[in-house]
Design an enzyme around this catalytic site. Structure first.
Site, mmCIF file in Angstrom:
data_model
loop_
_atom_site.group_PDB
_atom_site.id
_atom_site.type_symbol
_atom_site.label_atom_id
_atom_site.label_comp_id
_atom_site.label_asym_id
_atom_site.label_seq_id
_atom_site.Cartn_x
_atom_site.Cartn_y
_atom_site.Cartn_z
ATOM 1 N N TRP A 134 0.719 -1.194 -0.130
ATOM 2 C CA TRP A 134 0.042 0.024 0.028
ATOM 3 C C TRP A 134 0.803 1.177 -0.013
ATOM 4 C CZ3 TRP A 134 -4.228 -1.494 -1.909
ATOM 5 C CH2 TRP A 134 -4.560 -2.609 -1.631
ATOM 6 N N ASP B 198 -1.723 6.529 6.759
ATOM 7 C CA ASP B 198 -2.746 5.623 6.341
ATOM 8 C C ASP B 198 -3.010 4.510 7.477
ATOM 9 O OD1 ASP B 198 -4.316 3.369 5.137
ATOM 10 O OD2 ASP B 198 -2.817 2.978 3.428
ATOM 11 N N LYS C 72 -12.531 -2.193 7.516
ATOM 12 C CA LYS C 72 -11.768 -3.202 8.214
ATOM 13 C C LYS C 72 -12.183 -2.858 9.635
ATOM 14 C CE LYS C 72 -8.108 -2.781 4.978
ATOM 15 N NZ LYS C 72 -8.187 -3.794 4.345
HETATM 16 N N1 PMP Z 1 -4.079 1.022 2.681
HETATM 17 C C1 PMP Z 1 -4.245 -0.244 3.633
HETATM 18 C C2 PMP Z 1 -3.139 -0.415 4.783
HETATM 19 C C3 PMP Z 1 -4.908 -1.013 3.228
HETATM 20 O O1 PMP Z 1 -4.980 -2.211 3.823
HETATM 21 C C4 PMP Z 1 -5.653 -0.884 1.814
HETATM 22 C C5 PMP Z 1 -6.722 -2.093 1.857
HETATM 23 N N2 PMP Z 1 -6.620 -3.318 2.190
HETATM 24 C C6 PMP Z 1 -5.524 0.187 1.078
HETATM 25 C C7 PMP Z 1 -4.801 1.079 1.714
HETATM 26 C C8 PMP Z 1 -6.625 0.131 0.072
HETATM 27 O O2 PMP Z 1 -7.749 0.353 0.554
HETATM 28 P P1 PMP Z 1 -8.930 0.690 -0.551
HETATM 29 O O3 PMP Z 1 -9.344 -0.700 -1.039
HETATM 30 O O4 PMP Z 1 -10.187 1.146 0.458
HETATM 31 O O5 PMP Z 1 -8.645 1.483 -1.553
#
Ligand code: PMP
Length: 356
Positions: free
Chosen positions: A101, A167, A191
């Site tokens: 991410w 994040d 989550k």
């Molecule tokens: N950042 C983190 C730490 C994640 O775990 C995730 C999704 N698992 C995301 C960003 C991306 O999120 P989204 O699918 O809502 O775009």
């Protein structure tokens, strides 16, 4: 059969929240209408969105100069909205690269300014947390507090002169935070907060209005501030469910209490991994281990399929590791009861007695 839901996201939500949401989907506030079919421009929905904001402010004890926004497009859209809103093309932002991410956040942000990767754990497949010092100059330091895929989590943020942009998608409201360290916090809801479809952004007032570029209206944080996140139709049901989860967190005793529960669950699982000869935690350094996503593997690879099959037969779902890592991952977010973690550790222990 009772299911024990270890999915990484969308993920487990409190049972009572799902029940209330189901009720609201049929008859919201005894209005005779579903929450799904009322206008977002009604006093009833105003109350929903305002309580969601107020509860986040209360739970994190946010000072008045922080705004709580509800956006769409997932946490992934924040990867570009953040630099677009906060960083001028000739300014510098620092990024800590601790996984998939963060790597994606860096790739998007490179379009909008001067990016420096301050530290990275890519050299060891992101299975540890790199050390870093906050530079004295620059716009912000971007960090991913919990790395959902690899199972690492920062438990300490070095102090510095420039703000963190964080994040918190996979550890939002799982523990208290030192708010003053952050210029911006963002989290996809799916989550710890609600269903997929809404993303929370907490932003400090002085971070906004400082860039020269022309930002499209609906990608501009200031639009969300001015219009109370309702410039256009917001994701009403995900916001409603998030509000119910926030109430649940408050009823549980707030983030301090939630953290204690999260620590207790994680301790139970890591203890099993550290003592059971057939299993091992992926993250060796105990101070880097996530309390939310526990990644692990088996010391005898030929038994993996048998263990997974037994887990499924016992109602344990979602423990297959992310496709890029393999092995196993048990996500034990706020709503995961300790009793379900116990079912998993007891199965591990029993399996080893029989097959180890
Ligand atoms: N950042 C983190 C730490 C994640 O775990 C995730 C999704 N698992 C995301 C960003 C991306 O999120 P989204 O699918 O809502 O775009």
């Amino acid at each position: 059969m009772k299911k024990h839901n270890f999915y990484a996201g969308p993920a487990i939500l409190p049972k009572s929240v799902i029940k209330q949401a189901a009720k609201g989907a049929l008859n919201f506030n005894d209005s005779g209408l579903s929450v799904l079919e009322i206008s977002h421009r009604t006093p009833d929905f105003d109350e929903v969105i305002n309580s969601a904001q107020d509860l986040i402010k209360e739970l994190y004890q946010l000072p008045d100069n922080y705004h709580v926004l509800f956006t769409t497009g997932g946490a992934s859209s924040q990867f570009f909205m953040i630099p677009m809103n906060l960083l001028n093309q000739d300014e510098t932002a620092y990024y800590i690269n601790t996984g998939t991410w963060s790597t994606k956040a860096i790739a998007e942000a490179q379009r909008y300014g001067n990016l420096i990767e301050l530290a990275s754990s890519a050299d060891q497949k992101f299975n540890y947390l790199p050390k870093f010092k906050v530079p004295s100059k620059g716009k912000y330091v971007h960090i991913t507090s919990n790395n959902t895929i690899y199972g690492t989590q920062f438990h300490h943020f070095p102090k510095g002169d420039i703000p963190y942009v964080c994040d918190m998608s996979s550890d939002f409201l799982s523990r208290p935070i030192d708010v003053e360290q952050y210029g911006l916090i963002y989290a996809g809801a799916q989550k710890n907060l609600g269903p997929a479809g809404v993303t929370v952004v907490i932003v400090r007032d002085d971070m906004l209005g400082k860039v020269q570029r022309d930002i499209p209206t609906l990608l501009n944080y200031e639009t969300f501030v001015k219009k109370n996140s309702m410039f256009n139709t917001p994701p009403v049901f995900p916001i409603y469910l998030s509000m119910l989860t926030l109430k649940w967190i408050k009823e549980k005793g707030g983030v301090e209490k939630i953290e204690r529960m999260n620590k207790s669950k994680a301790k139970l699982l890591y203890k099993e991994l550290d003592t059971n000869p057939l299993f091992k935690a992926n993250i060796v350094n105990k101070r880097h281990r996530s309390l939310m996503n526990v990644t692990f593997d088996m010391t005898n690879a030929s038994l993996k399929d048998a263990f997974l099959a037994e887990a499924e037969a016992n109602g344990i779902v979602g423990i297959k590791g992310h496709r890029s890592v393999g092995g196993f991952r048990a996500s034990i977010y706020n709503a995961m009861p300790r009793s379900s973690v116990k079912v998993l550790t007891e199965l591990m222990s029993d399996f080893t007695k029989r097959k180890g």
